[in-house]
Design an enzyme around this catalytic site. Structure first.
Site, mmCIF file in Angstrom:
data_model
loop_
_atom_site.group_PDB
_atom_site.id
_atom_site.type_symbol
_atom_site.label_atom_id
_atom_site.label_comp_id
_atom_site.label_asym_id
_atom_site.label_seq_id
_atom_site.Cartn_x
_atom_site.Cartn_y
_atom_site.Cartn_z
ATOM 1 N N THR A 1 55.855 53.861 35.694
ATOM 2 C CA THR A 1 54.787 54.510 34.945
ATOM 3 C C THR A 1 54.717 55.975 35.379
ATOM 4 O OG1 THR A 1 53.132 53.987 36.629
ATOM 5 C CG2 THR A 1 53.483 52.355 34.884
ATOM 6 N N ASP B 1 39.118 49.440 29.343
ATOM 7 C CA ASP B 1 39.407 50.050 30.638
ATOM 8 C C ASP B 1 38.085 50.478 31.253
ATOM 9 O OD1 ASP B 1 40.513 51.899 32.769
ATOM 10 O OD2 ASP B 1 42.376 51.395 31.746
ATOM 11 N N TYR C 1 46.389 42.773 48.074
ATOM 12 C CA TYR C 1 46.915 42.813 46.712
ATOM 13 C C TYR C 1 47.809 41.604 46.434
ATOM 14 C CZ TYR C 1 49.354 44.776 42.628
ATOM 15 O OH TYR C 1 49.890 44.990 41.368
ATOM 16 N N ASP D 1 34.087 47.287 33.504
ATOM 17 C CA ASP D 1 34.678 46.941 34.800
ATOM 18 C C ASP D 1 34.906 45.444 34.818
ATOM 19 O OD1 ASP D 1 35.285 46.380 37.427
ATOM 20 O OD2 ASP D 1 33.623 47.527 38.287
ATOM 21 N N VAL D 2 36.172 45.018 34.854
ATOM 22 C CA VAL D 2 36.457 43.585 34.746
ATOM 23 C C VAL D 2 35.940 42.787 35.935
ATOM 24 C CG1 VAL D 2 38.451 43.882 33.240
ATOM 25 C CG2 VAL D 2 38.777 43.843 35.731
ATOM 26 N N LYS E 1 47.175 38.698 43.605
ATOM 27 C CA LYS E 1 48.131 38.444 42.529
ATOM 28 C C LYS E 1 48.695 37.022 42.602
ATOM 29 C CE LYS E 1 48.083 42.337 40.230
ATOM 30 N NZ LYS E 1 47.464 42.367 38.870
ATOM 31 N N ARG F 1 45.900 53.710 30.349
ATOM 32 C CA ARG F 1 47.102 54.458 30.708
ATOM 33 C C ARG F 1 48.147 53.472 31.227
ATOM 34 N NH1 ARG F 1 46.951 54.494 36.305
ATOM 35 N NH2 ARG F 1 44.867 54.479 37.259
#
Length: 265
Positions: A208, A37, A173, A75-76, A177, A16
């Site tokens: 989004t 995903d 986060y 799941d990465v 990143k 998505r």
């Protein structure tokens, strides 16, 4: 304009939102696209995301554009499941020409993840989801690209990875990143001799379906804080991904491109 005809791509976090936009744009440019995903139907959790779908999954949407697609649930943050997913693409298509490492995301509220008082379990989860996930995916795909002597790797950071929030919130986060940014620069140095480029995009506020639901009445306030006076659209990011994957970016590597309407300045 089919600049990617004959090429194959893998997009993670493609069920998505932005990942879906990347997958569809690469397909529109001519690439066959494998979509990965943790849940290929996560769009069902958000009404606005579900409304945007034109088929039962992103893989089906890619196939409706006349391209091949492989749907992969993984799941990465788990290296083994990523390796297995990449192996399936290699076995079916032999090659992966373009990799977009989009899977990631934050957790919790910004005020609950300030730099000096982070929940360490949340910190670990967010770093694994974003930084480890990117590393797991790149180290699985890079040998395939090396074998073919070419490839385009596009990682996804965030404005939060380029500059801190003013109150030190959402630090887990931002740190994750920022790690993605530096990892990409290392990749570029490492893989250049194999004909592989590695570049990073850093989106700002992008509308989004899920985020627009969250913005609510704050949309106008947020837009006023952006020099271009609007929240970004998914196609603003997808077009940059398409450029980095295409022939016009053949001599660009190791760079970070903010996609934030100028708000990073």
């Amino acid at each position: 304009m089919s600049t990617l005809t004959g090429l194959t791509a893998l997009v993670t976090g493609a069920g998505r939102g932005l990942g879906r936009a990347y997958a569809l744009h690469l397909a529109e440019l001519g690439a066959d696209v494998a979509v990965l995903d943790v849940d290929m139907h996560s769009f069902r959790d958000f009404a606005a995301e579900a409304e945007q779908m034109t088929a039962g999954s992103v893989g089906e949407e890619v196939r409706a554009l006349g391209r091949r697609s492989i749907e992969l649930e993984a799941d990465v943050s788990d290296a083994g499941t990523v390796e297995a997913a990449v192996a399936r693409v290699r076995d079916e298509w032999d090659r992966i020409d373009v990799l977009v490492c989009n899977a990631g995301g934050g957790m919790g509220r910004p005020r609950d993840s300030r730099a000096s008082s982070m929940d360490l379990d949340a910190f670990d989860a967010v770093v694994r989801r974003n930084l480890y996930g990117t590393v797991h995916t790149c180290t699985s795909v890079a040998p395939i690209m090396k074998e073919h002597g070419s490839g385009r790797i596009i990682t996804v950071a965030s404005g939060a990875g380029l500059r801190p929030s003013k109150d030190g919130g959402y630090a887990h986060y931002g740190v994750a990143k920022a790690g993605v940014v530096m990892y990409t620069r290392y990749l570029a140095q490492d893989l250049g001799r194999f004909g592989i480029t590695a570049n990073c995009i850093a989106p700002g506020f992008i509308g989004t379906g899920r985020l627009m639901e969250g913005f609510g009445d704050n949309e106008e306030v947020i837009a006023r804080g952006v020099p271009l006076r609007r929240i970004g659209r998914t196609e603003d990011c997808a077009s940059v991904v398409g450029f980095l994957a295409g022939p016009g970016a053949a001599y660009i590597t190791g760079t970070v491109i903010p996609i934030d309407g100028g708000s990073g300045g």
